[in-house]
Design an enzyme around this catalytic site. Structure first.
Site, short mmCIF file in Angstrom:
data_model
loop_
_atom_site.label_atom_id
_atom_site.label_comp_id
_atom_site.label_asym_id
_atom_site.label_seq_id
_atom_site.Cartn_x
_atom_site.Cartn_y
_atom_site.Cartn_z
N GLU A 116 -3.76 30.62 1.87
CA GLU A 116 -2.65 29.69 1.59
C GLU A 116 -3.23 28.33 1.27
O GLU A 116 -4.36 28.03 1.66
CB GLU A 116 -1.81 29.49 2.86
CG GLU A 116 -1.06 30.68 3.30
CD GLU A 116 -0.41 30.45 4.67
OE1 GLU A 116 -0.63 29.39 5.28
OE2 GLU A 116 0.30 31.34 5.10
N LYS A 118 -3.84 24.49 1.87
CA LYS A 118 -3.85 23.62 3.05
C LYS A 118 -3.18 22.32 2.64
O LYS A 118 -3.74 21.54 1.86
CB LYS A 118 -5.29 23.38 3.52
CG LYS A 118 -5.36 22.53 4.77
CD LYS A 118 -6.76 22.59 5.34
CE LYS A 118 -7.05 21.67 6.48
NZ LYS A 118 -6.11 20.71 6.92
N ASP A 120 -1.77 18.63 2.78
CA ASP A 120 -2.31 17.44 3.42
C ASP A 120 -1.18 16.47 3.77
O ASP A 120 -0.88 15.53 3.04
CB ASP A 120 -3.31 16.78 2.47
CG ASP A 120 -4.18 15.77 3.20
OD1 ASP A 120 -4.14 15.76 4.44
OD2 ASP A 120 -4.89 15.01 2.53
N TYR A 233 4.37 27.17 7.51
CA TYR A 233 3.36 28.20 7.34
C TYR A 233 3.02 28.96 8.61
O TYR A 233 2.04 29.68 8.65
CB TYR A 233 2.08 27.60 6.76
CG TYR A 233 1.67 26.28 7.39
CD1 TYR A 233 1.28 26.22 8.72
CD2 TYR A 233 1.69 25.10 6.65
CE1 TYR A 233 0.93 25.03 9.31
CE2 TYR A 233 1.33 23.89 7.23
CZ TYR A 233 0.95 23.86 8.57
OH TYR A 233 0.61 22.68 9.16
N LYS A 320 -12.28 23.40 2.95
CA LYS A 320 -11.78 22.14 2.38
C LYS A 320 -12.40 21.83 1.04
O LYS A 320 -13.60 22.03 0.85
CB LYS A 320 -12.08 21.00 3.36
CG LYS A 320 -11.25 21.11 4.64
CD LYS A 320 -10.68 19.86 4.97
CE LYS A 320 -10.68 19.05 6.04
NZ LYS A 320 -10.45 17.84 6.38
N CYS A 414 -5.84 -19.08 -9.06
CA CYS A 414 -5.16 -18.12 -9.93
C CYS A 414 -5.87 -18.05 -11.29
O CYS A 414 -6.07 -19.08 -11.93
CB CYS A 414 -3.70 -18.54 -10.11
SG CYS A 414 -2.82 -17.46 -11.25
N CYS A 417 -3.21 -19.49 -14.05
CA CYS A 417 -2.69 -20.85 -14.13
C CYS A 417 -3.53 -21.85 -13.35
O CYS A 417 -3.22 -23.05 -13.33
CB CYS A 417 -1.22 -20.90 -13.67
SG CYS A 417 -1.03 -20.66 -11.91
N CYS A 432 -0.39 -16.28 -5.81
CA CYS A 432 -0.34 -17.54 -6.53
C CYS A 432 1.03 -18.15 -6.25
O CYS A 432 2.06 -17.55 -6.56
CB CYS A 432 -0.51 -17.31 -8.03
SG CYS A 432 -0.09 -18.79 -8.97
N CYS A 438 3.54 -20.18 -13.61
CA CYS A 438 2.47 -19.20 -13.83
C CYS A 438 2.99 -18.12 -14.79
O CYS A 438 3.91 -17.36 -14.45
CB CYS A 438 2.08 -18.62 -12.47
SG CYS A 438 0.76 -17.41 -12.56
S1 IVH Z 1 -2.12 27.19 10.06
C1 IVH Z 1 -3.12 27.41 14.70
N1 IVH Z 1 -1.70 26.80 7.53
O1 IVH Z 1 -4.09 21.79 8.83
C2 IVH Z 1 -3.24 26.56 13.51
N2 IVH Z 1 -2.29 24.92 8.86
O2 IVH Z 1 -6.66 21.02 9.98
C3 IVH Z 1 -2.18 26.93 12.57
N3 IVH Z 1 -2.32 22.80 7.63
O3 IVH Z 1 -3.04 21.58 12.16
C4 IVH Z 1 -2.28 26.13 11.36
N4 IVH Z 1 -1.75 23.63 5.67
O4 IVH Z 1 -1.46 20.69 10.27
C5 IVH Z 1 -2.04 26.23 8.69
N5 IVH Z 1 -1.24 26.61 5.26
C6 IVH Z 1 -1.57 26.05 6.42
C7 IVH Z 1 -1.81 24.66 6.54
C8 IVH Z 1 -2.17 24.12 7.79
C9 IVH Z 1 -2.05 22.52 6.34
C10 IVH Z 1 -2.72 21.76 8.61
C11 IVH Z 1 -2.10 21.91 9.99
C12 IVH Z 1 -3.26 22.11 10.91
C13 IVH Z 1 -4.34 21.41 10.16
C14 IVH Z 1 -5.70 21.82 10.59
#
Ligand code: IVH
Length: 691
Positions: A116, A118, A120, A233, A320, A414, A417, A432, A438
């Site tokens: 999946e 991740k 942010d 998720y 990552k 500035c 001006c 400024c 200006c």
């Molecule tokens: S599963 C038991 N799935 O990443 C942990 N986490 O660095 C279950 N995060 O704490 C997390 N996308 O806040 C999971 N597809 C994803 C995610 C995800 C982002 C975040 C989440 C987690 C952190 C860990």
């Protein structure tokens, strides 16, 4: 390294990481990149492995970072039913292979993974009881989280109630938890930061910080305005027929939850690597920020068998992505002056290719950032693409710094001006103060007045530049004196453009009052504030005559805006401009249809109605309109709510669910528009608080 050297380094690392945790989780203002942070954590982990007796319970390797603000107890806190863990992470494919091998050793069965994205953002834990959102907790310190239910209720993607269990292939249980990530889409992030710049506030460094900061706001209205999004998720529930994570996500999708479709079942490392390769570049096209891929064991029984460490599950890991960075030479620095007088330093760079585009300019934020990173002319700097339109300089490659560089001297006057710059100790930016002399400030105010969301007068920077430099327009009111003869004397300006411009100037006399109020450029009064002020005061004269105590009483108006309004109406240049605008016939008060409104709670919101209600359809429609909303017949991506009464149409329900459009019932709706009070407390009764 011997043990005593290691002990010193471990203690340094611990305090540095704890400090960075606070900046990231509590202050939402990190000063190092995620990569640099992960490297510190990795160094600590390696040392602790080598010298296990140096591991202490309070080590950041044993705890997840905490977002609980210790300074202010603004939210009630509740214990998590199950701890909210973190994830092991890696930047290398080799480590991923080790992750797989470790698991393969424990089982004879074929292993199935779910890959999946991740996301942010900031983690959230939602509890549903009897098909209704019961509570939303932040991760907190992993054990106890802040109760942000009121704010989460205002996030469109999160359903406040689920479709009838009987209509689902797998019915939802009476009580369950579902976890995920609250995000701020890049578009909302850019809008918010533009507004922050306009209001002379420090912008958020990235969408993650903006999402986390927004979730902890005290005004749920503001949370709603900022347009957060969410992906879930992790479903925590024991449901007969659901044996795998994939099945759990499919069920949650049917129950109306926002589950990302960018998932894949993988049977081996090759398939995982394929997913990683694809998303490493494809993610730049997504509307929300992602920083990697999470790889999870699909089968729940295998997940259980593997269990977890103190900090993270053994059945999942994160790969990552490295932020897309490029290194290039800093040639010079320009200073841009905006319409509010704020000065922004911009780096001119040796052109460099960064994820598909050539970068020549990048933001340097402000004087503090330049000093923090000790950025010098001639340095090789790292540029990164964040959520903003222009890339930013994030650091310096000190190893290749030329011998003859000197610390950067920020300008004191500035560049446009020559006026001495000022700096509010609380603001990161220089200003400024020469508001009336200006040129970029004067031109900026005219451009703002003409902009699409203000008076929508055709033209742009080039036109304003000509009108200003030829002395034809000194402030917005001069636009209404323009004649075809004057305009035809401009360079590259023909009959057709003249005609179009004059027509749009004429049409601007009919904009709603709130747009005019936004257009005149009262500092800190953005589009939304202008709407509130317009509906509360009804006319410019009422606003102008209101003393500070009265202004503060108005919805969403704090001291800062109140003081700014008072100051604005004290300036003789402004009063002169307003007199001229009044004579030119601009809307100094609300039209009758605008003032008949009960509230702006549904302003610019589109609702679809379905099913039977305690009042007639016509009455419901009138009620929606009286709060500024609009009733439309078909559900689309633009719809804000499906208002569902008894027996709603199944097609509408399904479409709303599919498009993640919040479905609200009559009670929710009446509460939303303020016609029902007190209902909001039903959730609080039984659970005891921890603090
Ligand atoms: S599963 C038991 N799935 O990443 C942990 N986490 O660095 C279950 N995060 O704490 C997390 N996308 O806040 C999971 N597809 C994803 C995610 C995800 C982002 C975040 C989440 C987690 C952190 C860990």
């Amino acid at each position: 390294m011997n043990r005593s050297q290691a002990a010193i380094r471990v203690s340094e690392l611990k305090s540095a990481i704890n400090e960075h945790n606070k900046k990231y989780y509590v202050l939402n203002a990190p000063t190092i990149s995620d990569f640099e942070y992960d490297m510190l954590l990795q160094e600590l982990t390696t040392l602790e492995k080598k010298f296990p007796d140096l591991v202490t319970e309070d080590s950041p390797t044993q705890n997840v970072g905490s977002d609980i603000s210790t300074e202010s107890r603004t939210f009630r806190q509740y214990a998590h039913k199950y701890p909210m863990l973190s994830l092991g992470n890696t930047y290398s494919r080799e480590a991923l292979k080790e992750f797989h091998n470790r698991i393969a050793k424990t089982t004879d069965r074929d292993i199935e993974y779910v890959c999946e994205l991740k996301f942010d953002g900031t983690a959230i834990c939602l509890t549903y009881k009897n098909g209704k959102l019961f509570r939303a907790l932040t991760r907190g310190d992993g054990t106890v989280g802040d109760d942000v239910t009121r704010n989460v209720e205002r996030i469109k993607a999160i359903p406040s109630s689920l479709p009838p269990a009987s209509s689902c292939k797998i019915p939802w249980p009476d009580e369950f938890e579902i976890r995920g990530e609250i995000l701020m889409p890049f578009s909302s992030f850019r809008e918010l930061n533009a507004l922050k710049e306009e209001q002379q506030e420090t912008p958020f460094a990235n969408p993650r910080n903006a999402a986390a900061g927004t979730l902890k706001l005290l005004s749920a209205d503001e949370v709603e305005r900022r347009g957060l999004d969410c992906f879930l998720y992790h479903l925590i529930a024991d449901i007969p027929g659901i044996e795998t994570h994939w099945q759990a996500m499919e069920a949650a999708l049917e129950w109306g939850f926002p589950i990302s479709k960018h998932r894949k079942l993988c049977r081996d490392l090759d398939q995982i690597n394929e997913f990683l390769d694809y998303w490493d570049t494809a993610r730049t096209g997504l509307k929300v920020a992602t920083d990697g891929v999470v790889i999870k064991i699909n089968d729940f029984s295998l997940q259980r068998a593997l269990g977890m460490t103190a900090k993270s599950p053994r059945w999942a890991t994160a790969y990552k992505f490295k932020a897309q960075q490029a290194a290039t030479k800093l040639l010079s620095v320009d200073f841009q002056v905006g319409r509010t007088g704020a000065v922004t330093p911009v780096a001119n760079l040796q052109p460099v290719l960064l994820s598909g585009t050539t970068v020549k300019r990048a933001s340097l934020h402000n004087a503090d950032q330049i000093a923090l990173h000790d950025i010098r002319l001639g340095d090789t700097v790292f540029v990164e693409k964040g959520g903003e339109i222009i890339p930013k300089v994030v650091g310096v490659d000190l190893e290749v710094r030329p011998q003859d560089t000197v610390p950067f001297h920020y300008i004191t006057h500035c560049p446009e001006c020559g006026t001495a710059l000022e700096r509010d100790p609380e603001e990161a930016k220089h200003f400024c103060p020469n508001r009336w002399g200006c040129p970029p400030q004067i031109k900026g105010r005219i451009e703002h007045f003409m902009s699409r969301k203000a008076m929508n007068i055709l033209g742009g920077e080039a036109l304003v530049d000509q009108l200003y430099s030829k002395g034809m327009v000194q402030d917005p009111s001069d636009l209404y004196d323009l004649t075809p003869e004057v305009l035809k004397s401009l360079d590259n300006w023909g009959d057709k453009s003249t005609d179009n411009l004059l027509k749009s100037i004429d049409a601007s006399r009919n904009v709603p009052f709130h747009r005019f109020l936004y257009a005149i450029g009262i500092p800190y009064v953005g589009e939304t504030t202008a709407k509130y002020l317009a509906s509360h005061f009804g006319s410019l004269d009422n606003l102008r005559n209101a003393p500070e105590e009265v202004l503060i009483q108005a919805p969403e108006i704090g001291e800062k805006i109140a003081v700014s309004i008072i100051r604005y109406f004290r300036e003789p240049q402004i009063l002169k401009m307003l007199d001229k605008l009044r004579t030119a016939g601009l809307p100094f008060s609300q039209g009758t249809d605008e003032s008949a409104r009960l509230s702006d709670k549904l302003l610019e919101k589109q609702l679809v109605i379905s099913g039977n209600f305690s009042r007639s359809r016509e009455e419901m429609k009138k009620l929606i309109e009286s709060h500024g909303g609009k009733v439309i017949s078909a559900i689309s991506g633009q719809t804000d709510y499906l208002l569902a009464g008894e027996k709603p149409g199944p097609a509408k329900w399904q479409k709303a669910t599919k498009l993640n459009i919040p479905i609200i019932n009559e009670t929710d709706f009446l509460r939303l528009v303020g016609e029902l009070q007190g209902e909001g407390t039903v959730f609080e009764a039984e659970e005891k608080t921890l603090f």
